[in-house]
Design a protein around this motif. Structure first.
Motif, PDB file in Angstrom:
ATOM      1  N   ALA A 233       0.777  -1.126   0.063  1.00 18.09           N
ATOM      2  CA  ALA A 233      -0.068  -0.102   0.104  1.00 18.09           C
ATOM      3  C   ALA A 233       0.833   1.198   0.000  1.00 18.09           C
ATOM      4  CB  ALA A 233      -0.929   0.021   1.245  1.00 18.09           C
ATOM      5  N   LEU A 234       1.991   1.137   0.680  1.00 21.54           N
ATOM      6  CA  LEU A 234       2.849   2.362   0.784  1.00 21.54           C
ATOM      7  C   LEU A 234       3.817   2.399  -0.435  1.00 21.54           C
ATOM      8  CD1 LEU A 234       3.674   2.159   4.617  1.00 21.54           C
ATOM      9  CD2 LEU A 234       2.258   3.742   3.223  1.00 21.54           C
ATOM     10  N   LYS A 235       3.728   1.819  -1.477  1.00 18.61           N
ATOM     11  CA  LYS A 235       4.787   1.874  -2.383  1.00 18.61           C
ATOM     12  C   LYS A 235       4.900   3.026  -2.994  1.00 18.61           C
ATOM     13  CE  LYS A 235       6.215  -0.748  -6.737  1.00 18.61           C
ATOM     14  NZ  LYS A 235       5.762  -1.712  -7.747  1.00 18.61           N
ATOM     15  N   LEU A 236       3.896   3.722  -3.275  1.00 13.13           N
ATOM     16  CA  LEU A 236       3.769   5.095  -3.889  1.00 13.13           C
ATOM     17  C   LEU A 236       4.446   6.105  -3.045  1.00 13.13           C
ATOM     18  CD1 LEU A 236       0.657   4.804  -6.127  1.00 13.13           C
ATOM     19  CD2 LEU A 236       2.806   4.486  -6.854  1.00 13.13           C
ATOM     20  N   ILE A 237       3.848   5.903  -1.717  1.00 13.26           N
ATOM     21  CA  ILE A 237       4.402   7.072  -0.870  1.00 13.26           C
ATOM     22  C   ILE A 237       5.800   6.956  -0.672  1.00 13.26           C
ATOM     23  CG2 ILE A 237       4.294   7.588   1.842  1.00 13.26           C
ATOM     24  CD1 ILE A 237       1.570   7.861   0.195  1.00 13.26           C
ATOM     25  N   THR A 238       6.318   5.798  -0.502  1.00 13.04           N
ATOM     26  CA  THR A 238       7.950   5.441  -0.484  1.00 13.04           C
ATOM     27  C   THR A 238       8.419   6.334  -1.724  1.00 13.04           C
ATOM     28  OG1 THR A 238       7.555   3.527   0.679  1.00 13.04           O
ATOM     29  CG2 THR A 238       9.858   3.931  -0.266  1.00 13.04           C
ATOM     30  N   ALA A 239       7.958   5.819  -2.769  1.00 16.73           N
ATOM     31  CA  ALA A 239       8.656   6.684  -4.215  1.00 16.73           C
ATOM     32  C   ALA A 239       8.589   8.355  -3.955  1.00 16.73           C
ATOM     33  CB  ALA A 239       7.874   6.251  -5.436  1.00 16.73           C
ATOM     34  N   LYS A 240       7.300   8.838  -3.721  1.00 13.06           N
ATOM     35  CA  LYS A 240       7.411  10.138  -3.312  1.00 13.06           C
ATOM     36  C   LYS A 240       8.312  10.724  -2.331  1.00 13.06           C
ATOM     37  CE  LYS A 240       2.345  11.637  -4.591  1.00 13.06           C
ATOM     38  NZ  LYS A 240       2.921  12.574  -5.363  1.00 13.06           N
ATOM     39  N   ARG A 241       8.369  10.076  -1.254  1.00 15.41           N
ATOM     40  CA  ARG A 241       9.422  10.710  -0.169  1.00 15.41           C
ATOM     41  C   ARG A 241      10.956  10.424  -0.758  1.00 15.41           C
ATOM     42  NH1 ARG A 241       7.053   7.913   5.435  1.00 15.41           N
ATOM     43  NH2 ARG A 241       5.669   9.370   5.834  1.00 15.41           N
ATOM     44  N   ARG A 242      11.152   9.600  -1.706  1.00 17.48           N
ATOM     45  CA  ARG A 242      12.616   9.636  -2.252  1.00 17.48           C
ATOM     46  C   ARG A 242      12.480  10.777  -3.085  1.00 17.48           C
ATOM     47  NH1 ARG A 242      11.607   3.829  -4.103  1.00 17.48           N
ATOM     48  NH2 ARG A 242      12.442   2.658  -2.298  1.00 17.48           N
ATOM     49  N   THR A 243      11.917  11.178  -3.766  1.00 17.29           N
ATOM     50  CA  THR A 243      12.009  12.391  -4.689  1.00 17.29           C
ATOM     51  C   THR A 243      11.722  13.839  -3.834  1.00 17.29           C
ATOM     52  OG1 THR A 243       9.684  12.087  -5.551  1.00 17.29           O
ATOM     53  CG2 THR A 243      11.640  10.906  -6.674  1.00 17.29           C
ATOM     54  N   ASP A 244      11.228  13.731  -2.563  1.00 17.00           N
ATOM     55  CA  ASP A 244      10.957  14.922  -1.620  1.00 17.00           C
ATOM     56  C   ASP A 244       9.504  15.619  -2.425  1.00 17.00           C
ATOM     57  OD1 ASP A 244      13.111  14.553  -0.030  1.00 17.00           O
ATOM     58  OD2 ASP A 244      14.324  15.756  -1.403  1.00 17.00           O
ATOM     59  N   GLU A 245       8.750  14.697  -3.078  1.00 19.85           N
ATOM     60  CA  GLU A 245       7.517  15.273  -3.514  1.00 19.85           C
ATOM     61  C   GLU A 245       6.559  15.559  -2.363  1.00 19.85           C
ATOM     62  OE1 GLU A 245       5.591  13.650  -7.075  1.00 19.85           O
ATOM     63  OE2 GLU A 245       7.285  12.145  -7.234  1.00 19.85           O
ATOM     64  N   VAL A 246       5.669  16.464  -2.460  1.00 20.07           N
ATOM     65  CA  VAL A 246       4.719  16.937  -1.522  1.00 20.07           C
ATOM     66  C   VAL A 246       3.913  15.699  -1.158  1.00 20.07           C
ATOM     67  CG1 VAL A 246       2.722  18.178  -0.755  1.00 20.07           C
ATOM     68  CG2 VAL A 246       4.696  19.280  -1.814  1.00 20.07           C
ATOM     69  N   CYS A 247       3.570  15.127   0.026  1.00 15.25           N
ATOM     70  CA  CYS A 247       2.691  14.127   0.303  1.00 15.25           C
ATOM     71  C   CYS A 247       2.036  14.211   1.558  1.00 15.25           C
ATOM     72  CB  CYS A 247       3.588  12.729   0.347  1.00 15.25           C
ATOM     73  SG  CYS A 247       2.647  11.448   0.689  1.00 15.25           S
ATOM     74  N   ASN A 248       0.907  14.101   1.658  1.00 15.72           N
ATOM     75  CA  ASN A 248       0.418  14.490   3.090  1.00 15.72           C
ATOM     76  C   ASN A 248       0.159  13.128   3.764  1.00 15.72           C
ATOM     77  OD1 ASN A 248      -0.942  16.133   0.885  1.00 15.72           O
ATOM     78  ND2 ASN A 248      -1.007  17.385   2.992  1.00 15.72           N
ATOM     79  N   TYR A 249       0.669  11.927   3.550  1.00 17.55           N
ATOM     80  CA  TYR A 249       0.621  10.887   4.190  1.00 17.55           C
ATOM     81  C   TYR A 249       1.546  11.373   5.643  1.00 17.55           C
ATOM     82  CZ  TYR A 249       1.502   5.910   5.975  1.00 17.55           C
ATOM     83  OH  TYR A 249       1.637   4.940   6.814  1.00 17.55           O
ATOM     84  N   VAL A 250       1.314  10.593   6.655  1.00 13.24           N
ATOM     85  CA  VAL A 250       1.963  10.686   7.829  1.00 13.24           C
ATOM     86  C   VAL A 250       2.134   9.359   8.488  1.00 13.24           C
ATOM     87  CG1 VAL A 250       1.316  13.094   8.346  1.00 13.24           C
ATOM     88  CG2 VAL A 250       0.113  11.408   9.327  1.00 13.24           C
ATOM     89  N   ASP A 251       3.103   8.944   9.030  1.00 17.42           N
ATOM     90  CA  ASP A 251       3.234   7.526   9.778  1.00 17.42           C
ATOM     91  C   ASP A 251       2.164   7.635  10.779  1.00 17.42           C
ATOM     92  OD1 ASP A 251       5.209   6.900   8.089  1.00 17.42           O
ATOM     93  OD2 ASP A 251       6.841   7.896   9.090  1.00 17.42           O
ATOM     94  N   PRO A 252       1.847   6.374  11.385  1.00 16.14           N
ATOM     95  CA  PRO A 252       0.759   6.411  12.128  1.00 16.14           C
ATOM     96  C   PRO A 252       1.447   6.656  13.519  1.00 16.14           C
ATOM     97  CG  PRO A 252       1.225   4.140  11.384  1.00 16.14           C
ATOM     98  CD  PRO A 252       1.854   5.273  10.328  1.00 16.14           C
ATOM     99  N   PRO A 253       0.577   7.022  14.648  1.00 20.09           N
ATOM    100  CA  PRO A 253       1.306   6.948  15.827  1.00 20.09           C
ATOM    101  C   PRO A 253       1.826   5.621  16.354  1.00 20.09           C
ATOM    102  CG  PRO A 253      -0.872   8.149  15.866  1.00 20.09           C
ATOM    103  CD  PRO A 253      -0.549   7.456  14.595  1.00 20.09           C
ATOM    104  N   GLU A 254       3.135   5.661  16.993  1.00 19.48           N
ATOM    105  CA  GLU A 254       3.640   4.303  17.540  1.00 19.48           C
ATOM    106  C   GLU A 254       3.038   3.864  18.871  1.00 19.48           C
ATOM    107  OE1 GLU A 254       7.729   4.190  17.499  1.00 19.48           O
ATOM    108  OE2 GLU A 254       8.098   5.169  15.434  1.00 19.48           O
ATOM    109  N   ALA A 255       2.877   2.306  18.791  1.00 16.91           N
ATOM    110  CA  ALA A 255       2.424   1.761  19.878  1.00 16.91           C
ATOM    111  C   ALA A 255       3.533   0.985  20.655  1.00 16.91           C
ATOM    112  CB  ALA A 255       1.424   0.561  19.826  1.00 16.91           C
ATOM    113  N   ASP A 256       3.682   0.778  21.790  1.00 15.86           N
ATOM    114  CA  ASP A 256       4.604   0.061  22.435  1.00 15.86           C
ATOM    115  C   ASP A 256       4.227  -0.900  23.486  1.00 15.86           C
ATOM    116  OD1 ASP A 256       4.645   1.251  25.345  1.00 15.86           O
ATOM    117  OD2 ASP A 256       5.181   3.193  24.415  1.00 15.86           O
ATOM    118  N   GLY A 257       5.245  -1.679  23.716  1.00 18.24           N
ATOM    119  CA  GLY A 257       4.829  -3.144  24.594  1.00 18.24           C
ATOM    120  C   GLY A 257       4.327  -2.868  25.749  1.00 18.24           C
ATOM    121  N   LEU A 258       4.427  -1.407  26.339  1.00 11.97           N
ATOM    122  CA  LEU A 258       4.120  -1.269  27.791  1.00 11.97           C
ATOM    123  C   LEU A 258       2.580  -0.962  27.901  1.00 11.97           C
ATOM    124  CD1 LEU A 258       6.892   1.337  28.704  1.00 11.97           C
ATOM    125  CD2 LEU A 258       6.801  -1.156  29.302  1.00 11.97           C
ATOM    126  N   LEU A 259       1.729  -0.915  26.991  1.00 14.42           N
ATOM    127  CA  LEU A 259       0.550  -0.724  26.642  1.00 14.42           C
ATOM    128  C   LEU A 259      -0.197  -2.025  26.898  1.00 14.42           C
ATOM    129  CD1 LEU A 259       0.031   1.459  23.498  1.00 14.42           C
ATOM    130  CD2 LEU A 259      -0.504   2.465  25.796  1.00 14.42           C
TER     131      LEU A 259
END
Length: 500
Positions: A233-259
């Motif tokens: 699903a993120l293939k096109l996002i990854t390509a945009k990030r390599r070329t510094d194109e504008v992208c409105n995708y943000v990485d999801p908030p991280e979860a950790d094992g303490l939850l």
């Protein structure tokens, strides 16, 4: 120049009024339910399936016939909807728009179905369901909401080389919104299900300058397959990030094992009365025919209740009564013995192998009784038909899956409306697929939520829905933005500026 419609909405919220929601492609109301729980007012919905529309109306509008009517968003204009429901002027009617355009064309399994139908590898591009984000945006233009939420499958981000959420963001930005989207898994938000979806949030620039997504409340180490699907699903996002194109995708908030650990299948459905399919089949109670949802079944007071179950029973406005009326299962006489012999995590290849072993046992048993059933005979073929499922085990090997007891369930899908093999109960003594109420619990629908229609229709509504607890997590962060002090101050400034 200030926008008067936006001014009035901000002023209304500044005085403490509940944000008004329009739910597009609402289904029975998974998103609506989460927003209702967060304190939003469910003002209206648009849904083309008549049974789902009736469910939404029953749960949110006391069955009001005006709200129960099925509506095709491509045929009903915003002004017509506002007039039909007495909402007043379109631009003043709602504060928030939510919804998920149908995802079948975006999902990879949906694409394969379309190719089979049209014999065209690119047929999925032409499916009209893939274009339903356009009328969603037409409604945004007309109603001018302060905020909106769009949901879809991750594959919408890589749809034949197009990133649909990114295109939507670019359109919304031109209309005066800020926008971001991400991938969230429901298991991190208190839902007993590993369901990955794309969520897009937008706010008017007048009230926000950044987008927040909810922080996880539970933890699970997701199976490897989810990472692989996410990477596709993120293939096109990854390509945009390599070329510094504008992208409105943000990485999801991280979860950790303490939850706290994610809610498990047993946490969600372990308290429900047992349905022992083989016993019921043997005594003639379980028979072929339509399963209605109106027979009340009392809760079993002797079974322990988890914190999750208490939440499902005590959900404000949807409290449980004396019991449940939709704890019904499919009539599958050939398969109950197979279900009993499967191990948790087994899929169709293992199920078929076990069925073949049962068949061989049947042939041997007949021989012991003096009947030599020869291969190729009518009796041999009949016994095999009654014992072994006919599906090709080399195709769709995950067509069947026996659930694990101590992990969240895999994704509940609308295909449950056709069969339930994807969710075979983990309890071998019950030896069956899940019931309607169990599917609802795994989606986080409270026990007081009512599904219109018969069993298959209820399963489809549940599978199509956004898990209400996932929607609740999103609604809370959106409401925080709508009601924070800066938004209220901005509302006051606008009102003063308009009257000064």
């Amino acid at each position: 120049m200030a926008d008067s419609a936006i001014e009035q909405k901000l002023a209304r919220l500044g005085m403490g009024a509940a944000p008004r929601v329009l739910d597009l492609f609402s289904g029975c109301g998974g998103l609506s339910l989460g927003f209702h729980k967060a304190g939003f007012e469910i003002t209206a919905a648009v849904e083309s399936n008549p049974v789902a529309a009736a469910s939404h109306a029953r749960n949110f509008h006391a069955g009001d016939s005006r709200h129960a009517q099925a509506l095709d968003i491509t045929q009903v204009k915003p002004s017509q909807l506002a007039s039909r429901l007495g909402l007043g002027r379109v631009t003043d009617a709602v504060d928030v728009i939510i919804g998920g355009p149908p995802c079948q064309a975006f999902a990879r399994v949906g694409r394969s179905k379309l190719r089979e139908i049209d014999d065209d590898p690119e047929a999925f591009r032409h499916d009209p369901r893939a274009k339903l984000f356009a009328p969603y945006l037409d409604y945004v233009r007309a109603f001018r909401p302060l905020a909106l939420l769009m949901e879809n499958v991750p594959d919408a981000m890589n749809f034949g080389g197009k990133n649909i959420p990114q295109e939507v963001c670019e359109i919304l930005i031109n209309q005066g919104y800020i926008c971001a989207y991400t991938l969230l898994n429901a298991a991190f938000y208190g839902v007993p299900q590993m369901r990955e979806r794309m969520f897009l949030i937008a706010f008017r620039r007048e009230i926000a300058n950044e987008i927040a997504f909810p922080a996880p409340v539970s933890w699970i180490d997701l199976p490897a397959g989810y990472t692989g699907s996410r990477n596709v699903a993120l293939k096109l996002i990854t390509a945009k990030r390599r070329t510094d194109e504008v992208c409105n995708y943000v990485d999801p908030p991280e979860a950790d094992g303490l939850l706290p650990s994610a809610v498990t299948a047993h946490d969600a459905i372990g308290d429900l009365p047992e349905i022992r399919a083989l016993d019921l089949l043997g005594c003639g109670v379980l028979k072929r025919g339509a399963r209605r949802l109106d027979e009340l079944l009392a809760y079993d007071p002797g079974r322990p209740v988890s914190a999750y179950v208490r939440e499902m029973k005590e959900w404000s406005g949807f409290e449980a009564g004396a019991g449940i009326s939709d704890h019904v299962i499919r009539y599958l006489p050939r398969d109950y013995k197979i279900f009993a012999g499967m191990k948790p995590g087994d899929q169709y290849p293992q199920a078929r192998a076990y069925a073949l072993a049962l068949f061989e046992d049947g042939v041997a048993e007949a021989k012991r009784r003096g009947r030599n059933i020869r291969a190729g005979s009518a009796e041999y073929d009949d016994l095999r038909r009654k014992t072994v499922p006919p599906y090709d085990h080399t195709k769709f090997p995950n067509k069947w899956r026996k659930m694990w007891r101590d992990t969240p369930a895999r994704t509940i899908m609308a295909h449950l409306g056709k069969d339930s093999y994807s969710h075979i109960h983990y309890d071998s003594d019950q030896a069956r697929t899940i019931s309607v109420r169990e599917a609802a619990r795994l989606q986080s629908f409270p026990d007081g939520f009512v599904f219109e229609g018969a069993m298959n229709q209820a399963f489809q509504q549940i599978g199509n829905a956004v898990p209400p607890l996932m929607a609740f997590a999103l609604a809370k962060v959106m409401k925080n933005t709508l009601s924070d002090a800066r938004s209220v101050r901005r509302a006051n400034e606008l009102v003063l500026g308009a009257t000064g």
